[in-house]
Design a protein around this motif. Structure first.
Motif, PDB file in Angstrom:
ATOM      1  N   ALA A   1       0.904  -1.133  -0.036  1.00 20.74           N
ATOM      2  CA  ALA A   1      -0.004  -0.104  -0.079  1.00 20.74           C
ATOM      3  C   ALA A   1       0.837   1.311  -0.027  1.00 20.74           C
ATOM      4  O   ALA A   1       1.830   1.312   0.433  1.00 20.74           O
ATOM      5  CB  ALA A   1      -0.949   0.115   1.138  1.00 20.74           C
ATOM      6  N   LEU A   2       0.375   2.211  -0.472  1.00 25.08           N
ATOM      7  CA  LEU A   2       0.862   3.779  -0.682  1.00 25.08           C
ATOM      8  C   LEU A   2       1.727   4.087   0.731  1.00 25.08           C
ATOM      9  O   LEU A   2       2.681   4.555   0.920  1.00 25.08           O
ATOM     10  CB  LEU A   2       0.010   4.794  -1.030  1.00 25.08           C
ATOM     11  CG  LEU A   2       0.632   6.236  -1.087  1.00 25.08           C
ATOM     12  CD1 LEU A   2       1.603   6.239  -1.878  1.00 25.08           C
ATOM     13  CD2 LEU A   2      -0.552   7.051  -1.589  1.00 25.08           C
ATOM     14  N   GLU A   3       0.814   3.887   1.937  1.00 27.08           N
ATOM     15  CA  GLU A   3       1.344   4.088   3.138  1.00 27.08           C
ATOM     16  C   GLU A   3       2.713   3.298   3.506  1.00 27.08           C
ATOM     17  O   GLU A   3       3.542   4.107   4.257  1.00 27.08           O
ATOM     18  CB  GLU A   3       0.390   3.850   4.265  1.00 27.08           C
ATOM     19  CG  GLU A   3      -1.108   4.240   4.011  1.00 27.08           C
ATOM     20  CD  GLU A   3      -2.265   3.740   3.367  1.00 27.08           C
ATOM     21  OE1 GLU A   3      -1.674   3.464   1.901  1.00 27.08           O
ATOM     22  OE2 GLU A   3      -2.885   3.056   3.682  1.00 27.08           O
TER      23      GLU A   3
ATOM     24  N   ILE B   1       4.782   2.207   1.533  1.00 27.76           N
ATOM     25  CA  ILE B   1       5.893   2.656   0.756  1.00 27.76           C
ATOM     26  C   ILE B   1       6.561   3.874   1.045  1.00 27.76           C
ATOM     27  O   ILE B   1       7.535   4.277   1.085  1.00 27.76           O
ATOM     28  CB  ILE B   1       5.231   2.907  -0.781  1.00 27.76           C
ATOM     29  CG1 ILE B   1       5.265   1.626  -1.504  1.00 27.76           C
ATOM     30  CG2 ILE B   1       6.376   3.341  -1.781  1.00 27.76           C
ATOM     31  CD1 ILE B   1       4.367   1.311  -2.639  1.00 27.76           C
ATOM     32  N   ASP B   2       5.540   4.939   1.582  1.00 28.56           N
ATOM     33  CA  ASP B   2       5.873   6.120   2.002  1.00 28.56           C
ATOM     34  C   ASP B   2       6.947   5.988   3.294  1.00 28.56           C
ATOM     35  O   ASP B   2       7.752   6.782   3.607  1.00 28.56           O
ATOM     36  CB  ASP B   2       4.594   6.970   2.282  1.00 28.56           C
ATOM     37  CG  ASP B   2       4.043   7.633   1.042  1.00 28.56           C
ATOM     38  OD1 ASP B   2       4.898   7.708   0.075  1.00 28.56           O
ATOM     39  OD2 ASP B   2       2.820   7.964   0.922  1.00 28.56           O
TER      40      ASP B   2
END
Lengths: 466, 484, 129
Positions: free
Chosen positions: B429-431, B433-434
């Motif tokens: 998920a983007l979270e 990866i961030d």
């Protein structure tokens, strides 16, 4: 979208950060004429987990439970419930090769324990962390023996016909490209073993002798005499062994005057379900002095910056990711999860438990043989000591008998017709500890019925045609 | 503490083994083991606790973001595991007759068909048990093809210098000489060098596309023409198939033979180092040489094809049917995804990698190929940090562990100094990866202000940095009981 | 910069060769090579009595991150090897031109030694890497 967590908002934010307008733009470097964006016509639409569950249950049930008296390299043993409960924990199941040792101490310590267990079982100095399966482990052992034998430059290896036919095929398919010749040694027809008194008097230069124990027929080979003979001719000894049997049989490290040089085999009996032939795992152990010739991962115990004990991959300079074209093998991924199961299996049954498993299998097979002795038209071949497997000769065509048994859900052994035509209508049978007296009775009763019917069909005097 | 150190003599863990004592009846004394093995004697609870606690010392996909480049560490669906372990599959003996195996054979047949479609190849064999064995099967088929034509002048396999180590090691196992082809500064194969290298001695070339450098080999058609014109064949290393699933087929690029890593692209578990599965696909001219066994179908009935049905086959490479249980898992995954799902794999793997690359670039990190699009992975180089700050790639990798991330692949490919090969996969998920990007920035800051701290990492794991030299020099490969 | 003694001869594969009074030669790997390899953990020595051709691989030096072949610099027969390296391979790191020697060879051709690289030529090769 199955397994993809992105929301539309996420996608827009990410595209913006990259500076493109669509995901498709990210594939701009693939030449247009190669793109096949609608090219999966033959793949069905996705299914929900519920639908796939239904499909798989139907298919699994189609292969209904059988009563299995086949062995031939894959043995039905009881697997303690805890083995796969622990093995499929996500921390074991979804990790990879322990490249980052500090973040993989669980897998690494387990592999070190596994190496210890296998060294003890085989009586050898060292073990690797696994190969693919028994057949391919034997291939690797042959390559290793040719590399390691400093006293001989020969590329000949002697391969008894009492080795599992598929092991022989796999080994040959893998080593032949390197100019290694596996030369067959025929077996004694009475005993079903390699008779040490009939070995070639002048065998010439050869790199290694392979010795199976028990052999494919279940018969015990004269391992001491064979080992000594090979060593007298400056050849190495490769032992191919069943790990369960090692709880009660002399380990390869103690064969003859100085022991076998390499021991390998299939680890399936140690906690791997039959599972259509895989995944199993191959094991390999050897003398200390050959450790740098061994293929596959090896784990060592060492210390960290604070002097605390820890475990790490070691001797990696042998391996393909460092040595490339000069590596001991091309193997990279091995069968780690099966080794996890095997290590837990061996811990749960323990030293005495494994002896009990081996003894119970052996006794059950003897019980089966006793019962078969009463079936007319069935005759045990080979008069030598055996372990948990034996060859039975039938008077009736094997294929017909096997088919008739299978209709009743019984796998009555493995036919030897293709690989050992000289044995006539022969089958290889095995009854592990999982078989009860009632199971054996069911098998015998079915066999008797079938024998009666088949003989009845064949019996009537054929009308003489004019 | 090792399991052996928890063992006590004569503690018999009764319920897991037969209750009756071992008798060894009928086994003559000369064949009997004299000294008992040192397998541990522990209770079921002791064993369960021991191995549960060991498992907790691992990073895994289920517990941590695991962006190990070239390994495709994506989520392993639970359904694949549960459904592949149904009793009908687990209990099936490999020598079961075909009439008792129709359910299993149907799955294998379907999987062959799916893999043919996604790769664009004429036929597929499922037998090889891992990527490296798939490679062996592929190169052995190339050899068998040339041999069948009595073309024995072909003694060399070409391999790009950036290739996985398994490629040259495999070529050697098939008795080929390895000739390395250099890579140009954009990460593509050096076409002029390739032209100079091919000839009547060329058996074939082994390529990964996208390459191990995380970029798509744009001139693949030209490469295929050059090698084919010289009479060689093209081998596709499927390690990076995840990047192009549903976008482009190796068969359309001109490859003659490919292997797939089902433990990567089809999300079967990596299991702490395996089992994998490395099926091979071939074009028409290599079909006769495919390894056995194969599954065929006639009038709704499935059956095996073995040695006697396939006289030109390179034969079998496993005792039975390869890693059948892994193949079942891949099949279940493929059915869950379906056509649409497979297209999305490459799309979202590529989106995640390019996003991560863009953000890390903005944060000041150097990319090995800054002018190229990332595929499903990309390479970051810490050459500058190593030179200016004395903090190298290994230090960054170890410090990432403290931040709760498995490190990306380090120091591979060998061509790029101080590199990290980063593959986030489509299932992150983007979270998350961030969070990884933030960790990289934080470590960069630490490297600038307190280099020693980074170099001493990790601090929060079960052990600190391990002594590799000691491990290799003072070999300790198994536990020995204390001397009596 | 690494140490390249003037009195020795070299190969492009990073072996050094010294000519002994009796016409035999002693062979090891250069300071530059040991530096590239890092801490050595194992040396596989050539067996005494075996004959090697020039550039044939005859020994292996192994560190944690690499294993590298040692190529025979001249045609000849192995007449001795440095047994101490079996237990203490780090001698090569500590003293590559002295206690870290690897093996001794009886060259087939007396003139071959003179055709090896001199220190300046080797330095040029090593500094390009």
């Amino acid at each position: 979208m199955p397994f993809i967590p992105h929301t539309d908002e996420d996608i827009q934010k990410m595209l913006g950060a990259i500076g493109v307008n669509s995901i498709d733009e990210l594939f701009a470097e693939i030449p247009n004429e190669l793109r096949s964006d609608d090219g999966l016509g033959n793949v069905a639409e996705g299914m929900s987990e519920m639908e796939v569950s239904r499909l798989m249950k139907e298919r699994a049930e189609a292969d209904a439970r059988t009563l299995c008296f086949a062995g031939a390299g894959a043995y039905e043993h009881h697997i303690p419930a805890a083995v796969w409960e622990l093995t499929t924990r996500g921390e074991f199941y979804s990790a990879y090769t322990p490249y980052q040792a500090e973040a993989s101490q669980g897998t690494l310590q387990l592999l070190y324990e596994y190496q210890t267990m296998m060294s003890s079982l085989t009586g050898m100095d060292v073990s690797n962390a696994s190969l693919y399966d028994g057949g391919s482990a034997l291939a690797e052992a042959v390559l290793m023996a040719v590399r390691a034998n400093r006293k001989s430059k020969s590329r000949r290896v002697l391969m008894p016909r009492t080795v599992h036919p598929n092991y022989r095929r796999v080994a040959n398919n893998i080593v032949k490209n390197q100019g290694i010749v596996l030369e067959e040694l025929d077996y004694d027809r009475e005993g079903g073993f390699i008779d040490p008194d009939n070995l070639p008097k002048d065998p010439g230069d050869f790199a290694a002798l392979i010795i199976p124990q028990p052999n494919f027929f279940g018969v015990l080979e004269e391992v001491d005499a064979l080992t000594n003979w090979a060593h007298e001719h400056k050849a190495l000894v490769i032992a191919v062994v069943n790990p369960t049997s090692l709880a009660i049989l002399t380990p390869p490290g103690e064969w003859g005057e100085t022991g076998a040089d390499i021991a390998c085999g299939d680890g399936q009996p140690l906690g791997a379900p039959l599972s259509s032939g895989g995944p199993y795992f191959g094991f390999m152990c050897c003398r200390d002095s050959f450790v740098r010739q061994m293929p596959g991962r090896i784990i060592g115990r060492t210390t960290d910056l604070d002097g605390k004990e820890g475990f790490a991959l070691t001797l990696q300079a042998r391996e393909q990711h460092i040595r490339r074209s000069k590596a001991t093998s091309n193997i990279c991924t091995n069968q780690g999860l099966l080794v996890t199961a095997a290590t837990i299996y061996m811990s749960l049954v323990g030293a005495q438990g494994l002896e009990r498993v081996a003894s119970a299998c052996h006794e059950n097979t003897l019980n089966l043989l006793d019962a078969l002795a009463d079936v007319s038209g069935s005759n045990k071949l080979f008069n030598r000591p055996l372990f948990h497997e034996a060859v039975i000769q039938l008077e009736l065509p094997v294929e017909d008998v096997m088919r008739a048994l299978s209709v009743q859900g019984i796998i009555g052994g493995v036919s030897l017709a293709d690989d050992y035509p000289e044995l006539g209508n022969a089958i290889l049978v095995c009854a592990t500890e999982t078989k009860t007296a009632a199971d054996i009775e069911t098998f015998i009763a079915a066999l008797q019925r079938i024998a009666k019917r088949l003989t009845a069909n064949a019996c009537p005097v054929q009308p003489k045609m004019a | 503490m090792l399991i052996f150190e928890k063992s006590k003599k004569n503690r018999v863990n009764a319920p897991q083994a037969p209750l009756s004592e071992a008798t060894r009846s009928g086994i003559p004394e000369q064949f009997r083991r004299k000294q008992r093995t040192n397998l541990p004697e522990v209770s079921e609870m002791q064993a369960v606790r021991h191995y549960t606690q060991l498992s907790q010392k691992n990073f895994s996909i289920d517990t941590h973001f695991y962006p190990l480049g070239s390994c495709t560490m994506k989520y392993n669906p639970r359904a694949s595991n549960t459904l592949s372990m149904l009793p009908g599959f687990l209990g099936r003996h490999p020598e079961s007759p075909d009439n008792l195996s129709q359910g299993f054979l149907a799955c294998m047949y379907d999987l062959q068909e799916i893999l043919k479609e996604v790769t664009g190849m004429k036929a597929v064999s499922l037998g090889p048990m891992a990527g490296a064995q798939g490679e062996f099967a592929g190169v052995a088929m190339i050899r068998a093809y040339h041999d069948a034509r009595n073309d024995d002048a072909r003694t060399e396999i070409l391999v790009p210098d950036a290739a996985h180590g398994t490629n040259p090691a495999t070529a050697t196992m098939c008795n080929y000489k390895v000739k390395e082809i250099p890579t140009n500064s954009d990460g593509d194969v050096d076409i002029e060098a390739l032209k100079a290298a091919v000839g009547p001695q060329t058996a074939g070339i082994m390529l990964t596309n996208p390459s191990t450098l995380g970029v798509f080999e744009r001139r693949i058609k030209e490469i295929a023409n050059i090698v084919h014109k010289a009479g060689g064949l093209l081998y596709y290393d499927g390690a990076n198939l995840n990047a192009i699933l549903g976008k482009v087929k190796p068969g359309d690029m001109g490859f003659d033979v490919i292997h797939m890593n089902l433990h990567k692209t089809f999300s079967t578990p990596h299991g702490g180092g395996g089992p994998g599965a490395g099926p091979v696909g071939v074009s028409e001219r290599l079909e006769p040489f495919l390894p056995v066994p194969l599954v065929a179908k006639k009038d709704d009935e499935y059956y095996w094809l073995k040695e006697k049905d396939r006289p030109q086959s390179i034969g079998r490479l496993s005792t039975f049917m390869g890693n059948a249980g892994v193949l079942l898992r891949a099949y279940i995954y493929a059915r869950l995804l379906g056509k649409e799902g497979m297209h999305r794999v490459a799309e979202f793997a590529t989106l995640n990698a390019n996003y991560m690359m863009a953000e890390l670039k903005k944060a000041g990190f150097d990319m090995a190929y800054p002018n190229r699009l990332a595929t499903h992975e990309f390479i970051l180089t810490l050459k500058k940090q190593a030179k200016d700050l004395g903090v190298n790639t290994m230090d960054f990798a170890k410090r990432l562990l403290d931040y709760g991330f498995h490190a990306p692949t380090t120091y591979f490919p060998l061509l790029v100094p101080e590199c990290l090969l980063i593959e986030p996969t489509e299932t992150e998920a983007l979270e998350d990866i961030d969070a990884f990007i933030e960790a990289m920035k934080a470590i960069q800051k630490e490297a600038e202000t307190d280099a020693e701290k980074v170099k001493g990492a990790p601090y929060t794991l079960p052990v600190r940095k391990l002594d590799d030299v000691k491990a290799a020099k003072e070999l300790d490969l198994s536990w020995k009981p204390a001397a009596q | 910069m690494s140490n390249v003694p003037q009195e020795l001869r070299y190969t492009k594969n990073h072996e050094w060769v010294s000519l002994n009074d009796d016409g035999t030669v002693t062979i090891g790997i250069t300071d530059h090579a040991q530096h590239l390899l890092g801490d050595l953990v194992f040396v596989e020595l050539p067996e005494i009595g075996i004959t090697f051709g020039q550039e044939e691989d005859c020994a292996v030096v192994e560190s944690v991150k690499a294993a590298s072949d040692v190529y025979c610099p001249l045609d000849g027969e192995v007449i001795g090897h440095n047994e101490a390296l079996s237990d203490t391979p780090e001698l090569i790191n500590q003293d590559p031109y002295g206690d870290g020697w690897i093996f001794k060879l009886k060259p087939k051709d007396d003139g071959a030694f003179a055709e090896l690289l001199d220190a300046d030529a080797y330095n040029e090769i090593a500094s390009e890497e």
